[in-house]
Design a protein around this motif. Structure first.
Motif, PDB file in Angstrom:
ATOM      1  N   MET A   1       0.942  -1.013  -0.102  1.00  0.00           N
ATOM      2  CA  MET A   1      -0.023  -0.254   0.043  1.00  0.00           C
ATOM      3  C   MET A   1       0.765   1.259   0.084  1.00  0.00           C
ATOM      4  SD  MET A   1      -2.484   0.821   3.065  1.00  0.00           S
ATOM      5  CE  MET A   1      -4.020   0.127   2.416  1.00  0.00           C
ATOM      6  N   THR A   2       0.511   2.170  -0.846  1.00  0.00           N
ATOM      7  CA  THR A   2       1.071   3.391  -1.419  1.00  0.00           C
ATOM      8  C   THR A   2       0.804   3.948   0.129  1.00  0.00           C
ATOM      9  OG1 THR A   2       1.442   5.341  -1.921  1.00  0.00           O
ATOM     10  CG2 THR A   2      -0.923   4.705  -1.413  1.00  0.00           C
ATOM     11  N   THR A   3       2.372   4.429   0.611  1.00  0.00           N
ATOM     12  CA  THR A   3       2.480   5.835   2.243  1.00  0.00           C
ATOM     13  C   THR A   3       2.577   6.605   1.683  1.00  0.00           C
ATOM     14  OG1 THR A   3       4.731   4.954   1.908  1.00  0.00           O
ATOM     15  CG2 THR A   3       3.516   3.354   3.164  1.00  0.00           C
ATOM     16  N   GLU A   4       2.002   7.689   0.361  1.00  0.00           N
ATOM     17  CA  GLU A   4       2.148   8.650   0.021  1.00  0.00           C
ATOM     18  C   GLU A   4       0.691   9.830   0.468  1.00  0.00           C
ATOM     19  OE1 GLU A   4       3.814  10.044  -3.694  1.00  0.00           O
ATOM     20  OE2 GLU A   4       5.305   8.802  -4.091  1.00  0.00           O
ATOM     21  N   ILE A   5       0.835  10.517   1.070  1.00  0.00           N
ATOM     22  CA  ILE A   5      -0.524  11.092   1.543  1.00  0.00           C
ATOM     23  C   ILE A   5      -0.728  12.102   0.957  1.00  0.00           C
ATOM     24  CG2 ILE A   5      -0.909  12.975   3.551  1.00  0.00           C
ATOM     25  CD1 ILE A   5       0.399   9.669   4.250  1.00  0.00           C
ATOM     26  N   ALA A   6      -0.279  12.919  -0.042  1.00  0.00           N
ATOM     27  CA  ALA A   6      -0.666  14.055  -0.607  1.00  0.00           C
ATOM     28  C   ALA A   6      -1.418  14.089  -1.866  1.00  0.00           C
ATOM     29  CB  ALA A   6       0.639  14.604  -1.010  1.00  0.00           C
ATOM     30  N   PRO A   7      -1.199  12.806  -2.678  1.00  0.00           N
ATOM     31  CA  PRO A   7      -1.962  12.123  -3.866  1.00  0.00           C
ATOM     32  C   PRO A   7      -3.644  12.130  -3.203  1.00  0.00           C
ATOM     33  CG  PRO A   7      -0.306  10.930  -3.819  1.00  0.00           C
ATOM     34  CD  PRO A   7       0.247  11.772  -2.501  1.00  0.00           C
ATOM     35  N   VAL A   8      -2.801  10.864  -1.592  1.00  0.00           N
ATOM     36  CA  VAL A   8      -5.071  10.058  -1.852  1.00  0.00           C
ATOM     37  C   VAL A   8      -5.587  11.206  -1.481  1.00  0.00           C
ATOM     38  CG1 VAL A   8      -5.665   8.545   0.500  1.00  0.00           C
ATOM     39  CG2 VAL A   8      -3.509   8.535  -1.167  1.00  0.00           C
ATOM     40  N   ALA A   9      -4.166  12.432  -0.438  1.00  0.00           N
ATOM     41  CA  ALA A   9      -5.843  13.153   0.039  1.00  0.00           C
ATOM     42  C   ALA A   9      -6.086  14.239  -1.087  1.00  0.00           C
ATOM     43  CB  ALA A   9      -4.484  14.013   1.414  1.00  0.00           C
ATOM     44  N   ASP A  10      -5.385  14.606  -2.165  1.00  0.00           N
ATOM     45  CA  ASP A  10      -5.788  15.312  -2.940  1.00  0.00           C
ATOM     46  C   ASP A  10      -7.463  14.795  -3.923  1.00  0.00           C
ATOM     47  OD1 ASP A  10      -4.484  17.518  -2.494  1.00  0.00           O
ATOM     48  OD2 ASP A  10      -2.535  16.951  -4.173  1.00  0.00           O
ATOM     49  N   ALA A  11      -7.153  13.457  -3.762  1.00  0.00           N
ATOM     50  CA  ALA A  11      -8.034  12.811  -4.607  1.00  0.00           C
ATOM     51  C   ALA A  11      -9.637  12.423  -3.422  1.00  0.00           C
ATOM     52  CB  ALA A  11      -7.258  11.098  -4.259  1.00  0.00           C
ATOM     53  N   VAL A  12      -8.978  12.536  -2.451  1.00  0.00           N
ATOM     54  CA  VAL A  12     -10.516  12.724  -1.666  1.00  0.00           C
ATOM     55  C   VAL A  12     -11.309  13.694  -1.358  1.00  0.00           C
ATOM     56  CG1 VAL A  12     -11.269  12.413   1.138  1.00  0.00           C
ATOM     57  CG2 VAL A  12      -9.476  11.462   0.152  1.00  0.00           C
ATOM     58  N   ARG A  13     -10.650  15.112  -1.981  1.00  0.00           N
ATOM     59  CA  ARG A  13     -10.773  15.952  -1.587  1.00  0.00           C
ATOM     60  C   ARG A  13     -11.583  16.714  -3.454  1.00  0.00           C
ATOM     61  NH1 ARG A  13      -5.366  17.968  -0.331  1.00  0.00           N
ATOM     62  NH2 ARG A  13      -5.440  18.034   2.209  1.00  0.00           N
ATOM     63  N   ARG A  14     -11.420  15.828  -4.579  1.00  0.00           N
ATOM     64  CA  ARG A  14     -11.341  15.748  -5.857  1.00  0.00           C
ATOM     65  C   ARG A  14     -12.877  15.201  -5.573  1.00  0.00           C
ATOM     66  NH1 ARG A  14      -6.204  14.709  -7.896  1.00  0.00           N
ATOM     67  NH2 ARG A  14      -6.868  12.906  -8.513  1.00  0.00           N
ATOM     68  N   ARG A  15     -13.205  13.613  -5.070  1.00  0.00           N
ATOM     69  CA  ARG A  15     -13.924  12.823  -4.536  1.00  0.00           C
ATOM     70  C   ARG A  15     -15.324  13.564  -3.901  1.00  0.00           C
ATOM     71  NH1 ARG A  15     -14.897   7.930  -6.141  1.00  0.00           N
ATOM     72  NH2 ARG A  15     -12.758   7.354  -6.274  1.00  0.00           N
TER      73      ARG A  15
END
Length: 304
Positions: A1-15
């Protein structure tokens, strides 16, 4: 599982933005402020097992009770209960949409789960409850979640379990006396196997907290109540994770409080035009909705 925070957080904001546009309303500023915190908790801080819940959210099965064997909580989206695994208590339940979006991004909840959002009989509620995905207890603005988490953490310590208890809170909950009573109890009982992450976005439903009722200096007040306190940039995954990671192999005797200073418009600058009232976004005019549609389209094109 990725541990990169920023891409996941941005995807949450987009969703969450996409959902807000589709439904002409949503808790969008909470996604802006909290997405990095929640992503850090799931990806870097909490020791969770894989989800044991169905990707398609279950229908509401009634309230818990000895006469209802079919009742359940949404905690199984956070993995099985085991002595060495952590428990997650989600306190500001009006942020539920943000949590659902994160669970989808992490593959713990099905991609179409939000189609059931706030519909009759659904557990994917606008204001999350104990049966909602990712939730374990019914909570809310009076801060009861922290007290419940304290009881769980104490029970785990008495049983000799190594798993921790993590609580996510909003800063508005520190306007409530119940929260301070809970911290006093945590310190008195030396509940060191509990950590609290606070989305300090300085906003509440009636506007800026400094104008409604300030809670500052929050760090000093929490220290006076016996907590170990860290103030960090709430959009920096490394800074968010560091206080928790430092305690993994330690045996602290005080609760941890991480004050994450956040921006309620992070990633969606257009929201600043709504300031100072950012609590809930409902479009006022077709032109305003078009502006957010254009933003989402541009965001999606950039992500491709």
């Amino acid at each position: 599982m990725t541990t990169e925070i920023a891409p996941v957080a941005d995807a949450v904001r987009r969703r969450v933005l996409e959902h807000t546009l589709r439904n002409n309303g949503g808790y969008l500023s909470q996604a802006c402020s909290a997405a990095d915190i929640l992503a850090t908790l799931y990806l870097r801080v909490m020791r969770l097992g894989p989800s044991t819940a169905p990707l398609i959210p279950r229908a509401f099965a009634g309230v818990p009770g000895r006469d209802n064997p079919h009742a359940f909580t949404g905690a199984d989206y956070n993995g099985p209960r085991a002595p060495d695994l952590d428990r997650f208590i989600f306190s500001p339940v009006h942020y539920a949409l943000v949590l659902y979006a994160l669970l989808i991004e992490l593959g713990r909840l099905g991609a179409d789960a939000l189609e059931r959002f706030n519909t009759d009989g659904s557990t994917v509620e606008l204001i999350g409850a104990e049966h909602s995905p990712g939730h374990e207890v019914t909570a809310g603005s009076l801060g009861q979640a922290l007290s419940q988490a304290g009881g769980i953490a104490l029970a785990r310590r008495l049983r000799g379990e190594s798993g921790r208890v993590w609580v996510f809170m909003s800063d508005g909950e520190f306007q409530e006396g119940q929260t301070w009573e809970a911290f006093a109890a945590l310190a008195h009982h030396r509940i060191g196997n509990l950590g609290v992450y606070i989305d300090a976005n300085a906003q509440q439903c009636d506007g800026p907290m400094t104008e409604v009722m300030t809670i500052e200096p929050l760090a000093e007040r929490l220290r006076a109540f016996g907590a170990e306190v860290h103030e960090v940039d709430g959009h920096d995954g490394d800074a968010l994770a560091a206080p928790a990671l430092a305690r993994w192999d330690a045996h602290p005797l005080a609760p941890l409080a991480v004050i994450a200073r956040t921006d309620p418009c992070r990633g969606i600058e257009l929201l600043r035009e709504r300031a100072p009232k950012l609590h809930y976004l409902r479009f006022k005019t077709p032109a305003e909705q078009d502006a957010y549609e254009d933003l989402l389209e541009h965001w999606q094109d950039s992500a491709r």
